[in-house]
Design a protein around this motif. Structure first.
Motif: not given
Ligand code: AMP
Length: 534
Positions: A291, A313-314, A318, A409, A424, A430, A435
């Motif tokens: 996230g 790290n994942l 969404t 991203d 971004r 975040k 988000r």
């Molecule tokens: P969400 O839809 O709430 O999961 O947000 C997605 C966004 O969170 C992605 O497009 C990234 O900008 C950020 N994000 C998700 N995972 C990571 C991660 N492991 N490292 C850095 N940014 C992340």
């Protein structure tokens, strides 16, 4: 491999009916109970007229009952929409309106919220079901049913018409124009990730898995279906622990968790309050985050204290279902400046770093990050324009279903072949793991009559919140507008986590040579102006 998500639960109910599936505090359900009650709910929903493809809003706090509701809805061939119960009714009403739901399921705690939302919506024909014995008559509801006699319905699941390409749920994310975007996710989307993750993380029946994230966030999809796929136990974290770092650590310890999965802000919070002891959490096997960026010092903190734990790290939005890439950190980073990659694509996914012409950029160069593969949502709910802008045909593809999703991203491919997240390309941020599109926040302030002009910018912080939201505003002539007043007005339109915490009243907003608001200058003002009210 199951065809539909509910098949995970049905299979475990056959294999281990008496094993605990999900627990929150003193309330828990075995696989057998989960299967029976969700089937009965499905029959009840069908009898009330719910049909394949219908949508049902879930206004049910995180609880074992919420999992029954999710499974009951998909067993009725419908799709569920988990509603953010902390958002104001004025924000929820447009989401519910555009989802055109057949019905809503509530619990005793959320009846009043639904009442408020329906007042915002006005005319409606929603069927309302209560998952508890609570009186619904005498309210705004057009048509109600309750689950008080649910145990008279068959305990075996009904026949399904749904296929893997039907929608299982719709999740809403902050949108740049003010109205959140609906992201429909199919059964196939979720199963693709869960199958990869179950194999990769070797999830198994003895696992005790955290359910930290709220159910309207896509990370919770992995907690729920990852657990069910393995016949493990889902331990829902009580939301009130989020303010108690010691409580979070004690939760992991006392429940003997084997897997922890949360946004990095939660890990930062625990690290900052120094609540994890050396060799703490002896049962813990995996710590996963997703996230946002996990600061390397926080990772070092955890890796030094928990040498027996694997850290992964994942990464993923969404729109591409839970996560699309992963990186298991092989050893404790040497220093605080070592960047942690988002790694390589999960099975069935591909990450592409492309330039403006959709050509791959050379290693080391920064480009736009796109995702291709099994997790991609069919597109934004009832929004072909936004869908066309973000979900593009794969360059040169002959099959129109072969699409890539533009994440917004920026990333680069390292010499090591791994992908590194850079930042971004737009106004999405975040904050505390949430988000937020600053466009949505700004649109809320623009709608306030008391303001002439306003701009919302974010400043990165060292604290656990990740970003501070700052609002510069010009009051309409003759009006005296204070930050507490603005905050109160905006809290009717925005969830509390999206409210600015720093404010600057100005005579006019600074503009650049093109006449646009000079946001870099505003950020500088907030950075240096310690008088900006908090
Ligand atoms: P969400 O839809 O709430 O999961 O947000 C997605 C966004 O969170 C992605 O497009 C990234 O900008 C950020 N994000 C998700 N995972 C990571 C991660 N492991 N490292 C850095 N940014 C992340």
């Amino acid at each position: 491999m199951p065809k539909l998500l509910q098949d995970y639960a049905s299979r475990q109910a056959e294999l281990r009916p008496n094993a605990v599936a999900v627990t929150l505090g003193r309330s828990s359900l075995t696989y057998g109970e989960l299967e029976t009650t969700s089937s009965q709910l499905a029959w009840r929903l069908r009898e009330a007229g719910c049909r394949r493809g219908d949508r049902i809003c879930l206004l049910i706090p995180k609880s074992p009952a919420a999992i029954v509701a999710m499974l009951g809805v998909i067993k009725a061939d419908a799709a569920y929409i988990p509603v953010d119960l902390a958002s104001p009714p004025a924000r929820l009403a447009p989401m519910i309106r555009i989802s055109e739901p057949w019905g809503a399921l509530v619990s005793a705690d959320t009846v009043m919220l639904l009442d408020d939302i329906l007042k915002e919506i006005g005319e409606h024909s929603l069927k309302i079901g209560s998952i508890e014995r609570c009186r619904l008559e005498g309210r705004l509801f057009a048509s109600c049913f309750d689950m008080s006699e649910v145990d008279t319905y068959p305990s075996d699941p009904p026949e399904y018409e749904n296929t893997a390409d039907d929608i299982a749920h719709i999740l809403f994310t902050s949108g740049s124009t003010g109205v959140p975007k609906g992201v429909p996710i199919t059964h196939r989307n979720v199963i693709a990730f869960v199958e990869w993750a179950r194999n990769y993380f070797r999830l198994e029946p003895g696992d005790r898995i955290s359910g930290h994230t709220a159910l309207h966030f896509d990370l919770s999809t992995f907690d729920v279906y990852g657990t069910l796929s393995a016949g493990a136990e889902l331990h829902m974290v009580p939301p009130q622990l989020n303010l108690l770092p010691h409580g979070l650590a004690e939760f992991i310890r006392s429940n003997g968790l084997t897997q922890w999965f949360s946004v990095p802000s939660v890990l930062n919070f625990m690290a900052k309050h120094d609540v994890v002891m050396q060799n703490d959490f002896p049962t813990l096997k995996r710590m996963l985050w997703c996230g946002e960026v996990l600061p390397t010092p926080t990772l070092i903190h955890f890796m030094q204290r928990l040498p027996h734990v694997r850290f992964t790290n994942l990464y993923g939005p969404t729109e591409a279902t839970i996560a699309s890439s992963y990186y298991t950190v092989p050893e404790c980073p040497r220093d605080a400046l070592t960047p942690i990659p988002i790694g390589t694509a999960c099975a069935g996914e591909e990450l592409l770093v492309l330039d403006a012409h959709l050509n791959e950029v050379p290693p080391g160069e920064i480009g736009d990050l796109y995702i291709r593969g099994a997790g991609l949502s069919p597109g934004y709910w009832k929004d072909p324009e936004k869908t066309a802008a973000a979900f593009l045909p794969y360059p040169g593809a002959s099959n129109p279903k072969d699409r890539i999703y533009k994440t917004g991203d920026l990333a680069r491919r390292g010499e090591d072949g791994l992908i590194y997240f850079v930042g971004r390309a737009d106004t999405q941020i975040k904050s505390r793991g949430y988000r937020i599109d600053l466009g949505e926040v700004e649109a809320a302030f623009h709608s306030l009559e008391c303001l002439e002009e306003c701009a919302v910018v974010a400043l990165p912080t060292d604290g656990f919140e990740g970003n501070t939201i700052c609002c510069a505003y010009v009051p309409r002539q003759g009006q005296s507008v204070s930050p507490p007043y603005l905050r109160r007005q905006a809290s009717r339109l925005l969830p509390s986590y999206a409210l600015p915490t720093r404010w600057l009243a100005m005579e006019r907003l600074p503009k650049n040579a093109n006449g646009k608001i000079d946001r870099p200058l505003l950020r500088n003002l907030f950075r240096h102006d310690t008088s900006a009210e908090t």
